[in-house]
Design an enzyme around this catalytic site. Sequence first.
Site, PDB file in Angstrom:
ATOM      1  N   THR A   1       0.897  -1.062  -0.193  1.00 22.96           N
ATOM      2  CA  THR A   1       0.268  -0.152   0.189  1.00 22.96           C
ATOM      3  C   THR A   1       0.660   0.959  -0.248  1.00 22.96           C
ATOM      4  OG1 THR A   1      -1.414  -1.212   1.305  1.00 22.96           O
ATOM      5  CG2 THR A   1      -2.298   1.499   1.207  1.00 22.96           C
TER       6      THR A   1
ATOM      7  N   SER B   1       6.090   3.482   8.756  1.00 26.95           N
ATOM      8  CA  SER B   1       5.241   4.529   9.242  1.00 26.95           C
ATOM      9  C   SER B   1       4.928   4.394  10.629  1.00 26.95           C
ATOM     10  CB  SER B   1       3.942   4.229   7.858  1.00 26.95           C
ATOM     11  OG  SER B   1       2.946   5.345   8.589  1.00 26.95           O
ATOM     12  N   HIS B   2       3.083   3.300  11.303  1.00 31.27           N
ATOM     13  CA  HIS B   2       3.163   3.129  12.325  1.00 31.27           C
ATOM     14  C   HIS B   2       3.175   1.728  12.629  1.00 31.27           C
ATOM     15  CE1 HIS B   2       0.532   1.471   8.634  1.00 31.27           C
ATOM     16  NE2 HIS B   2       0.194   0.493   9.833  1.00 31.27           N
TER      17      HIS B   2
ATOM     18  N   LYS C   1      10.163   3.906   0.193  1.00 31.62           N
ATOM     19  CA  LYS C   1       9.254   4.673  -0.582  1.00 31.62           C
ATOM     20  C   LYS C   1      10.393   5.129  -2.119  1.00 31.62           C
ATOM     21  CE  LYS C   1       5.418   7.151   0.930  1.00 31.62           C
ATOM     22  NZ  LYS C   1       4.142   7.551   1.561  1.00 31.62           N
TER      23      LYS C   1
ATOM     24  N   ASP D   1       1.719   9.540  13.783  1.00 33.58           N
ATOM     25  CA  ASP D   1       1.975   8.486  13.377  1.00 33.58           C
ATOM     26  C   ASP D   1       4.065   8.553  13.441  1.00 33.58           C
ATOM     27  OD1 ASP D   1       2.119   8.958  11.075  1.00 33.58           O
ATOM     28  OD2 ASP D   1       1.725   7.162  10.544  1.00 33.58           O
TER      29      ASP D   1
ATOM     30  N   ASP E   1       5.908   8.338  11.150  1.00 33.96           N
ATOM     31  CA  ASP E   1       6.911   9.505  10.085  1.00 33.96           C
ATOM     32  C   ASP E   1       5.908  10.568   9.851  1.00 33.96           C
ATOM     33  OD1 ASP E   1       4.547   8.184   8.708  1.00 33.96           O
ATOM     34  OD2 ASP E   1       5.004   7.851   6.705  1.00 33.96           O
TER      35      ASP E   1
ATOM     36  N   ASP F   1       2.229  11.282   8.577  1.00 36.17           N
ATOM     37  CA  ASP F   1       1.513  11.328   7.845  1.00 36.17           C
ATOM     38  C   ASP F   1       0.328  10.918   8.403  1.00 36.17           C
ATOM     39  OD1 ASP F   1       2.197   8.788   8.086  1.00 36.17           O
ATOM     40  OD2 ASP F   1       2.307   8.709   5.871  1.00 36.17           O
ATOM     41  N   ARG F   2       0.376  10.801   9.827  1.00 35.22           N
ATOM     42  CA  ARG F   2      -1.479  10.744  10.409  1.00 35.22           C
ATOM     43  C   ARG F   2      -1.629  11.345  11.136  1.00 35.22           C
ATOM     44  NH1 ARG F   2      -2.649   3.877  10.656  1.00 35.22           N
ATOM     45  NH2 ARG F   2      -1.444   3.653   8.618  1.00 35.22           N
TER      46      ARG F   2
ATOM     47  N   GLU G   1      -9.928   7.183   6.284  1.00 33.58           N
ATOM     48  CA  GLU G   1     -10.289   6.231   7.333  1.00 33.58           C
ATOM     49  C   GLU G   1      -9.541   6.051   8.715  1.00 33.58           C
ATOM     50  OE1 GLU G   1      -9.799   2.752   8.548  1.00 33.58           O
ATOM     51  OE2 GLU G   1      -9.220   3.032   6.363  1.00 33.58           O
ATOM     52  N   SER G   2      -8.029   5.546   8.015  1.00 37.18           N
ATOM     53  CA  SER G   2      -6.836   5.498   8.615  1.00 37.18           C
ATOM     54  C   SER G   2      -6.300   6.121   9.544  1.00 37.18           C
ATOM     55  CB  SER G   2      -6.488   4.461   8.217  1.00 37.18           C
ATOM     56  OG  SER G   2      -5.865   4.883   6.578  1.00 37.18           O
TER      57      SER G   2
ATOM     58  N   LYS H   1      -0.114  12.701   2.675  1.00 38.90           N
ATOM     59  CA  LYS H   1      -1.368  12.501   4.001  1.00 38.90           C
ATOM     60  C   LYS H   1      -0.423  13.662   4.852  1.00 38.90           C
ATOM     61  CE  LYS H   1      -1.544   8.256   5.682  1.00 38.90           C
ATOM     62  NZ  LYS H   1      -0.933   7.419   4.553  1.00 38.90           N
TER      63      LYS H   1
ATOM     64  N   ARG I   1      -8.747  -6.524   8.005  1.00 38.94           N
ATOM     65  CA  ARG I   1      -9.761  -5.267   8.067  1.00 38.94           C
ATOM     66  C   ARG I   1     -10.889  -5.581   7.898  1.00 38.94           C
ATOM     67  NH1 ARG I   1      -5.265  -2.078   9.422  1.00 38.94           N
ATOM     68  NH2 ARG I   1      -3.749  -1.570   7.898  1.00 38.94           N
TER      69      ARG I   1
HETATM   70  C1  VG1 Z   1      -2.856   1.302   5.698  1.00 38.86           C
HETATM   71  C2  VG1 Z   1      -4.511   1.948   5.813  1.00 38.86           C
HETATM   72  C3  VG1 Z   1      -4.512   3.473   4.781  1.00 38.86           C
HETATM   73  C4  VG1 Z   1      -2.850   3.546   4.831  1.00 38.86           C
HETATM   74  C5  VG1 Z   1      -2.015   3.122   4.479  1.00 38.86           C
HETATM   75  C6  VG1 Z   1      -0.885   3.693   4.334  1.00 38.86           C
HETATM   76  O1  VG1 Z   1      -3.233   0.479   4.771  1.00 38.86           O
HETATM   77  O2  VG1 Z   1      -5.234   1.191   6.008  1.00 38.86           O
HETATM   78  O3  VG1 Z   1      -5.064   3.492   4.427  1.00 38.86           O
HETATM   79  O4  VG1 Z   1      -2.350   4.805   3.079  1.00 38.86           O
HETATM   80  O5  VG1 Z   1      -1.758   2.204   5.982  1.00 38.86           O
HETATM   81  O6  VG1 Z   1      -0.347   4.407   6.106  1.00 38.86           O
HETATM   82  P1  VG1 Z   1      -3.045  -0.908   5.000  1.00 38.86           P
HETATM   83  O7  VG1 Z   1      -3.035  -1.914   3.449  1.00 38.86           O
HETATM   84  O8  VG1 Z   1      -1.733  -1.401   6.363  1.00 38.86           O
HETATM   85  O9  VG1 Z   1      -4.799  -1.204   5.655  1.00 38.86           O
HETATM   86  V1  VG1 Z   1       1.490   5.190   6.323  1.00 38.86           V
HETATM   87  O10 VG1 Z   1       1.107   6.171   7.968  1.00 38.86           O
HETATM   88  O11 VG1 Z   1       1.280   3.506   7.136  1.00 38.86           O
HETATM   89  O12 VG1 Z   1       2.173   5.565   5.115  1.00 38.86           O
HETATM   90 CO    CO Z   2       2.002   6.978   8.513  1.00 36.29          CO
END
Ligand code: VG1
Ligand code: CO
Length: 548
Positions: free
Chosen positions: A18, A113-114, A126, A282, A284, A286-287, A369-370, A381, A501
Amino acid sequence: MKVSVQLTTPFAGQRPGTSGLRKKVKVFQQSHYLENFVQSVFDSIGEFSGSALVVGGDGRYHNCEAIQSIIKMAAANGFGKILVGQGGILSTPAASCVIRKYQAHGGLILSASHNPAGPDQDFGIKYNIGNGGPAPQAVTETIFACTEKISEYKTLEVDDVALDRIGTIQLGEMQVEVIDPVADYAQLMESMFDFGAIRELLAGGFRIAFDAMHAVTGPYARVIIETMLGAPAGTVMNGIAKQDFGGGHPDPNLTYAKELVELMFGAASGGENPPEFGAASDGDGDRNMILGKRFFVTPSDSLAILAANARLVPGYADGLVGVARSMPTSAAVDRVAERLGIDCYETPTGWKFFGNLMDAGKVTLCGEESFGTGSDHIREKDGLWAVLFWLNILAVRKLSVEQIVTEHWTQYGRNYYSRHDYEGVDAASAEAMMNYLRSCLDKLAGQKFGHRLVKLSDDFAYTDPVDGSVSKGQGIRILFEDDSRIVFRLSGTGTEGATVRLYFESFEDDIDRQGEDAQAALGDLIEIAASISRLEEFTGRREPSVIT
Ligand code: VG1
Ligand code: CO
């Protein structure tokens, strides 16, 4: 300086998910692993000789080692310049800002990220293109194809470059420019929001808390919130970035941002007077999670509220051209768009799908939504941006967070919403459940579950309105006649097993019935989902690991 050509062989499984390639640190520590991926990126992004590349990361374990390899490879591959954040730090939104501002060819962002960090945890990389946004699927697929047949990569055999001081260093033909990771981003924020009004709000005793979760937003939030906006020292909690994010899970939700949630719901202070506004970001940056005093704002509502109030903010005073949300995100923003008379796009999960819409001038705001919200000021984001947007609205409207949200519901109706995550499920079982669901799709329409009648069920597919590219298999949807729905998808960011999910949504326009707890309001949908998918039978799980 002599370019050294290293022989290598492909690693399986280097397909970006993703949001980039995410694996355990131990996987990235294998020799040539990162280098194979980086060379595959360089071989997939067109002619860049002499141009600039941006590099930085969220500071997690293995960040510095990865950046040193990338700098040497960038020089050997012919980049003219590399812009790197001091100490190897750049939040994801700051990287996007820097790529755009200095018109770089693109950028490499080091982050998972998270996901948790540390020697036994996760790392990620990335590539973002010249618009500052994540590479679209066509590019990530080309990169993946290169990783499958790579046989050599180019690097320089030189000592590591010092990244601790701002300034320029020559490395062969390439300049390494070490930049302040915060300055450009902070300047962009100041140009969009009414810092004067926010400063006044805070000076008037409006108390706020920001939890950086020991991750990359610490330095950004301290400069912007404490220094520039004058919030008292200590407003930024957990503001010193650590390589392992303090051992935590830097995901700003009600489960993982525990310290902030306790403060905002009064538990930490024995029920006494929590701050008026709380937020977290989070790993990095962006959340964002937005909280009021004893009040949680769902990310889907947050997006809708930012859209409805955008004209109050200087950067959006002329209004919005359009909005976009990912498919599982609630339709709250759709209702705002309808009233504003602007378009609303529904895209697959992942920020990379918003880039084309923003570049084409079709949308201004977008969100997921995340806990992801953003706009066309960059192409990622942006956690702190959302926080400042909220503070700007609060400064103008002089209402509490809760008042703003409940007033929004009375005007537009409330979209009850929740996501249930089943983490660490056996991958084959999760796949089997999704395949089983796919096999049921044809039979569901017209069936009644309790009082809910299925209108449509499908596997979501998206045709990009700008370049016509098609993305299939983006999540199973079950839509009911009353505008409620259930969505199933598998995560594309995890590194262990599978994460299933489930997303639930229902709509309520009766003001007297808008004050229910979301889990209760969605209770029957949650049961319907379990029975349609045979979730327990396939996964052995009865309860989700995270509820948001
Ligand atoms: C998750 C979220 C998605 C978001 C992605 C990257 O992906 O659901 O909405 O864009 O993380 O966020 P997935 O495929 O695990 O549902 V971040 O802040 O980790 O770059
Ligand atoms: Co992130």
